[in-house]
Design a protein around this motif. Structure first.
Motif, PDB file in Angstrom:
ATOM      1  N   GLU A 139       0.890  -1.115   0.081  1.00  0.00           N
ATOM      2  CA  GLU A 139       0.135  -0.134   0.153  1.00  0.00           C
ATOM      3  C   GLU A 139       0.821   1.178   0.086  1.00  0.00           C
ATOM      4  O   GLU A 139       0.378   2.413  -0.483  1.00  0.00           O
ATOM      5  N   GLU A 144      -3.533   6.468  -2.773  1.00  0.00           N
ATOM      6  CA  GLU A 144      -4.898   6.227  -2.305  1.00  0.00           C
ATOM      7  C   GLU A 144      -5.964   6.792  -2.974  1.00  0.00           C
ATOM      8  O   GLU A 144      -5.900   7.953  -3.575  1.00  0.00           O
ATOM      9  N   GLU A 146      -9.555   8.152  -4.495  1.00  0.00           N
ATOM     10  CA  GLU A 146     -10.441   8.978  -3.949  1.00  0.00           C
ATOM     11  C   GLU A 146     -11.750   8.099  -3.821  1.00  0.00           C
ATOM     12  O   GLU A 146     -12.697   8.408  -2.800  1.00  0.00           O
ATOM     13  N   GLU A 182      -4.603  -1.910  -6.720  1.00  0.00           N
ATOM     14  CA  GLU A 182      -5.265  -0.422  -6.599  1.00  0.00           C
ATOM     15  C   GLU A 182      -5.400  -0.298  -4.933  1.00  0.00           C
ATOM     16  O   GLU A 182      -5.845  -1.339  -4.426  1.00  0.00           O
ATOM     17  N   ASN A 183      -5.061   0.883  -4.299  1.00  0.00           N
ATOM     18  CA  ASN A 183      -5.360   1.056  -3.035  1.00  0.00           C
ATOM     19  C   ASN A 183      -6.531   2.069  -2.728  1.00  0.00           C
ATOM     20  O   ASN A 183      -6.501   3.386  -3.092  1.00  0.00           O
ATOM     21  N   PHE A 184      -7.462   1.481  -1.914  1.00  0.00           N
ATOM     22  CA  PHE A 184      -8.598   2.109  -1.736  1.00  0.00           C
ATOM     23  C   PHE A 184      -9.075   1.750  -0.261  1.00  0.00           C
ATOM     24  O   PHE A 184      -9.058   0.605  -0.140  1.00  0.00           O
ATOM     25  N   ASP A 185      -9.336   2.786   0.557  1.00  0.00           N
ATOM     26  CA  ASP A 185     -10.099   2.319   1.821  1.00  0.00           C
ATOM     27  C   ASP A 185      -9.304   1.627   2.598  1.00  0.00           C
ATOM     28  O   ASP A 185      -9.874   0.868   3.284  1.00  0.00           O
ATOM     29  N   GLY A 186      -7.912   1.608   2.405  1.00  0.00           N
ATOM     30  CA  GLY A 186      -6.956   0.979   3.429  1.00  0.00           C
ATOM     31  C   GLY A 186      -6.826  -0.781   3.098  1.00  0.00           C
ATOM     32  O   GLY A 186      -6.190  -1.390   3.920  1.00  0.00           O
TER      33      GLY A 186
END
Length: 612
Positions: A139, A144, A146, A182-186
């Motif tokens: 991560e 991060e 949106e 992809e990095n989203f919401d931790g």
């Protein structure tokens, strides 16, 4: 050649490469695209593309197709993995989500999710297992997001997997790579193609390897690691071909296929790729094929250093050749370097899939060679102008051209060498001067002298001599410099004989004009002297100095005078000893100023010395 000018150009070019402006980067990427287009096509028998095309819309109506209809069509597919490169982020307007989910639950289906600036639901699909090897979390190397557009929860719950359909565009707007994570919401979400591969292999997770600089690779246990850059993106090999089916013909697809469904009707989204415009599901299919085949398009970061160093070395070699060799050799070397760089880049790609940039090295070599060639041309032009200006008045035009075309034929700046020297003077000049003075015709006297000296000068130049200077009615000349002349003694005496003959011819002309008779005295000597540019920084002449030169001047003062009035040409034994085609006879010995020993003197035989 002033190579430092070219070194400045080279330094500027390297600075530009390190800055890597848009045009340079675009040219490099375009070359890499051409390498892909040059690859042989790889036909996939397992991966097939399903197009929601114009025929589909004619049959089922507008897009999006009602999900109940879509479910009934998908139900025709048997024993295949289905990747739906379509977003189901909004509920079906006809209420067909439940039926659609029910059909998917009986199929191996992977649905698409997409990065966005908003998130359409609070629901999160089940986490796919990941195992990270390394000191840092993956991560840390993915920005991060949106937001994320997920499929409807009921659809997610019925599918075997999900993945993002994001792409990474380069500076020129062309898609050549795609992030595998992809990095989203931790948490990390896999790429659509990566999860299709995971589902196809039956694995429940994937592995990630990191180091302190970034992500190294992503791996599904049953496949080879997929090498990525530090950000987790992977270059796509686009030279693949796939069978295509219309969405209206799903029953024709062979079992055991990996099916990627996407829209191709008029107005559908188009993606720019190295192969030209493609539909998004074509891109996903090429990425899947790239990972299955284990194709790794590699461009390590240290390649920039290697390319710059190669450019520097080759450019310096070119500049050295431009300074030391002729333009032909330099041009051939330049061609070898440019073609070598190009063919090396193409060969390592076709053999090892290494992407080596030839654009900057070739561009730099072209500019450095062009600059260096111009500097060499300008330097040679100035040298030729200097040679013509310096030697044009006392060398024949042909000899001046020889020197200008090949300055190596001479050595300027002072050189010790054996030469032959000739001094020629008009004897009986005073009566002629008085004749014109009595007629108050100074201009006529100058004209006569100039015409006479012009005739004698032509004889000397035609025989390869160099005019050193004019001293009143006297000519000083020498042979064997600046151009070499092996038979310099012979040519000097030959010139003296022709001067005698020309003087006798002019005497007859002057007699017919009522002018007093004139004679000529010529002294010749052969010996070692110093020859070169002599004078001050602001003014200098190419001339000779030495005892041998002085002796020639003393012999000229003896010819056609006193006891030797019948001998218009006198030369020393040093000259006589080098004659091979001119017969000589001794006429005595003289003592000259500055010499203790007597000097043996000679003249040519009356028949001009030509041996039978």
């Amino acid at each position: 050649m002033k190579t430092w000018h070219c070194l400045i150009t080279l330094a500027v070019l390297i600075s530009i490469r390190l800055l890597d402006p848009f045009l340079l980067e675009s040219a490099r990427l375009s070359f890499f695209d051409s390498l892909q287009r040059g690859q042989d096509k790889s036909v996939s028998e397992q991966i097939v593309l399903v197009d929601i095309d114009e025929e589909t819309l004619d049959k089922f109506g507008q897009y999006p197709i009602p999900r109940r209809i879509m479910a009934d069509e998908i139900d025709k597919i048997e024993n295949s993995l289905i990747g739906l490169n379509i977003l189901f982020s909004e509920p079906d307007r006809f209420g067909g989500d439940e039926h659609f989910a029910d059909i998917l639950s009986w199929k191996q289906a992977v649905v698409a999710i997409a990065p966005s600036n908003r998130t359409n639901t609070s629901y999160r699909p089940p986490r796919i297992g990941t195992a990270t090897f390394g000191d840092r979390d993956a991560e840390d190397f993915r920005p991060e997001l949106e937001g994320m557009l997920f499929a409807q929860p009921i659809i997610h719950k019925s599918s075997f997997g999900y993945g993002t359909i994001s792409s990474a565009q380069d500076v020129d707007g062309i898609t050549r790579r795609q992030p595998l994570l992809e990095n989203f919401d931790g948490r990390l979400y896999p790429a659509f193609a990566l999860d299709i591969l995971r589902v196809a292999s039956g694995d429940s997770s994937y592995q990630i390897s990191t180091d302190e600089y970034g992500i190294e690779f992503v791996r599904i246990p049953k496949f080879k690691p997929v090498i990525t850059d530090t950000n987790g993106t992977v270059p796509i090999a686009f030279w693949n071909e796939f069978k295509r089916y219309s969405f209206t013909n799903l029953d024709q697809i062979p079992q055991g296929s990996i099916i990627i469904v996407g829209a191709t009707f008029e107005g559908s989204n188009i993606v720019s790729t190295p192969m030209g415009a493609m539909y998004p599901h074509d891109v996903q299919a090429n990425l899947i094929k790239t990972m299955i085949d284990g194709v790794v398009l590699k461009r390590p970061s240290e390649f920039i250093l290697y390319e710059v160093l190669t450019t520097l070395v080759l450019s310096v070699i070119l500049l050295l050749l431009l300074g030391w060799a002729n333009i032909r050799i330099s041009g051939i070397t330049f061609g070898v370097f440019v073609s070598g760089v190009y063919f090396f880049s193409t060969d390592v790609f076709s053999t090892y899939f290494y992407m080596v940039d030839p654009v900057f090295p070739i561009l730099a070599l072209i500019l450095v060679f062009a600059h260096g060639s111009f500097v060499q041309f300008y330097t040679q032009f100035k040298a030729k102008q200097m040679i013509k200006g310096q030697f044009g008045t006392y060398l024949s035009p042909d000899m001046v051209d020889m020197l200008a075309n090949d300055p190596s034929l001479m050595k300027l700046g002072g050189e010790k060498k054996e030469m032959t020297f000739l001094f020629m003077d008009i004897c009986g000049f005073t009566p002629i001067s008085e004749h014109y003075k009595n007629r108050n015709d100074a201009e006529g006297l100058v004209t006569l002298i100039n015409n006479y000296l012009n005739e004698m000068t032509n004889i000397i130049l035609n025989n390869g001599g160099t005019i050193d200077k004019y001293m009143g009615d006297c000519i000083m000349a020498f042979w064997n410099a600046p151009l070499p002349c092996e038979n310099h003694a012979e040519m000097a005496v030959k010139s003296a004989i022709e001067i005698e003959e020309k003087t006798n011819e002019l005497k007859r002309q002057y007699s017919e004009q009522g002018l007093p008779p004139i004679n000529v005295g010529t002294g010749i000597n052969t010996g070692v002297c110093i020859v070169g540019n002599m004078g001050s920084e602001s003014r200098f002449d190419y001339s000779v100095i030495g005892d041998s030169v002085n002796l020639a001047a003393r012999l000229e003062a003896t010819a056609s005078r006193g006891d030797y009035i019948d001998y218009p040409t006198i030369y020393s034994s040093f000259t006589m000893e080098q004659l091979t085609n001119i017969e000589s006879r001794s006429i005595g010995q003289i003592k000259v100023k500055g010499k203790e020993e007597m000097i043996d003197i000679y003249t040519h035989c009356p028949h001009n010395g030509e041996k039978e």
